[in-house]
Write a protein that holds these residues in place. Structure first.
Motif, mmCIF file in Angstrom:
data_model
loop_
_atom_site.group_PDB
_atom_site.id
_atom_site.type_symbol
_atom_site.label_atom_id
_atom_site.label_comp_id
_atom_site.label_asym_id
_atom_site.label_seq_id
_atom_site.Cartn_x
_atom_site.Cartn_y
_atom_site.Cartn_z
ATOM 1 N N PHE A 35 38.717 47.690 36.567
ATOM 2 C CA PHE A 35 38.556 46.673 37.584
ATOM 3 C C PHE A 35 39.897 46.505 38.276
ATOM 4 C CE2 PHE A 35 34.452 44.496 36.600
ATOM 5 C CZ PHE A 35 34.102 45.213 35.473
ATOM 6 N N ARG A 36 39.896 45.820 39.402
ATOM 7 C CA ARG A 36 41.154 45.517 40.074
ATOM 8 C C ARG A 36 41.071 44.170 40.757
ATOM 9 N NH1 ARG A 36 40.967 49.999 45.033
ATOM 10 N NH2 ARG A 36 39.337 48.968 46.268
ATOM 11 N N GLN A 37 42.248 43.574 40.953
ATOM 12 C CA GLN A 37 42.322 42.290 41.633
ATOM 13 C C GLN A 37 43.483 42.310 42.602
ATOM 14 O OE1 GLN A 37 42.522 38.857 39.050
ATOM 15 N NE2 GLN A 37 41.778 37.529 40.663
ATOM 16 N N LYS A 41 42.228 37.660 46.111
ATOM 17 C CA LYS A 41 40.836 38.103 46.016
ATOM 18 C C LYS A 41 40.346 38.034 44.572
ATOM 19 C CE LYS A 41 40.916 41.151 50.037
ATOM 20 N NZ LYS A 41 40.593 42.512 50.555
ATOM 21 N N GLU A 42 39.038 38.087 44.421
ATOM 22 C CA GLU A 42 38.450 38.098 43.084
ATOM 23 C C GLU A 42 38.576 39.487 42.467
ATOM 24 O OE1 GLU A 42 35.007 34.668 43.678
ATOM 25 O OE2 GLU A 42 34.441 36.723 43.210
ATOM 26 N N ARG A 43 38.527 39.499 41.158
ATOM 27 C CA ARG A 43 38.544 40.772 40.450
ATOM 28 C C ARG A 43 37.269 41.541 40.770
ATOM 29 N NH1 ARG A 43 40.378 40.779 34.216
ATOM 30 N NH2 ARG A 43 41.896 39.425 35.235
ATOM 31 N N GLU A 44 37.423 42.842 41.034
ATOM 32 C CA GLU A 44 36.266 43.644 41.407
ATOM 33 C C GLU A 44 36.184 44.916 40.565
ATOM 34 O OE1 GLU A 44 36.523 44.953 45.458
ATOM 35 O OE2 GLU A 44 38.311 46.179 45.097
ATOM 36 N N PHE A 45 34.977 45.367 40.401
ATOM 37 C CA PHE A 45 34.704 46.600 39.660
ATOM 38 C C PHE A 45 35.193 47.801 40.454
ATOM 39 C CE2 PHE A 45 32.458 49.420 36.912
ATOM 40 C CZ PHE A 45 31.870 50.377 37.717
ATOM 41 N N ALA A 59 32.517 51.968 42.464
ATOM 42 C CA ALA A 59 32.354 51.079 43.609
ATOM 43 C C ALA A 59 32.348 51.922 44.881
ATOM 44 C CB ALA A 59 33.504 50.076 43.643
ATOM 45 N N SER A 61 33.871 51.428 47.506
ATOM 46 C CA SER A 61 35.210 51.486 48.107
ATOM 47 C C SER A 61 36.058 52.636 47.565
ATOM 48 C CB SER A 61 35.942 50.162 47.894
ATOM 49 O OG SER A 61 36.025 49.867 46.515
ATOM 50 N N ARG A 106 29.648 46.367 34.196
ATOM 51 C CA ARG A 106 29.850 45.708 35.489
ATOM 52 C C ARG A 106 29.590 44.213 35.397
ATOM 53 N NH1 ARG A 106 28.132 48.744 40.904
ATOM 54 N NH2 ARG A 106 29.368 46.995 41.627
#
Length: 122
Positions: A35-37, A41-45, A59, A61, A106
């Protein structure tokens, strides 16, 4: 226990490999991923690999630019990304799911690494 390494400062267009050593006894049955943040921003998968290494999920992206893999002999999961963009700048976290499922990972993470900074400069 998950420990990331490999982050740092890279230029746009470069490649990067992040590593995560899993020191627990469930490495061979956990789904593992990243995951990354980004700031504000919110943490995303980002991506994940199933317990047996046969399935991966990404993801949108990072699809086509990043690959999640694992080395069972080293209890390590990797995130390899190329064509890095400034929007990839974030703290990257290794994650594990006891379910072994990339889809479950996820939604529910059972263990987190402490995170590692990746900064992509223009």
């Amino acid at each position: 226990h998950l420990v990331e390494s490999g982050g740092g400062l890279v230029q746009a267009g470069d490649s990067l490999r992040l590593s995560c050593v899993h020191s627990g006894s469930t490495f061979n049955t956990d789904a593992l991923g990243w995951f990354r943040q980004a700031p504000g921003k919110e943490r995303e998968f980002v991506g994940a690999i199933s317990w047996n290494g046969l399935s991966t999920l990404y993801a949108d992206s990072v699809q086509g630019r990043c690959t999640v893999s694992k080395d069972n002999s080293k209890n390590t999961v990797y995130l390899d990304c190329n064509s890095l963009k400034s929007e990839d700048t974030a703290v990257y976290y290794c994650a594990a799911s006891l379910s072994g499922s990339i889809y479950q990972l996820r939604r529910v993470v059972d263990g987190w690494g402490s995170g590692i900074q990746v900064t992509v400069t223009p």
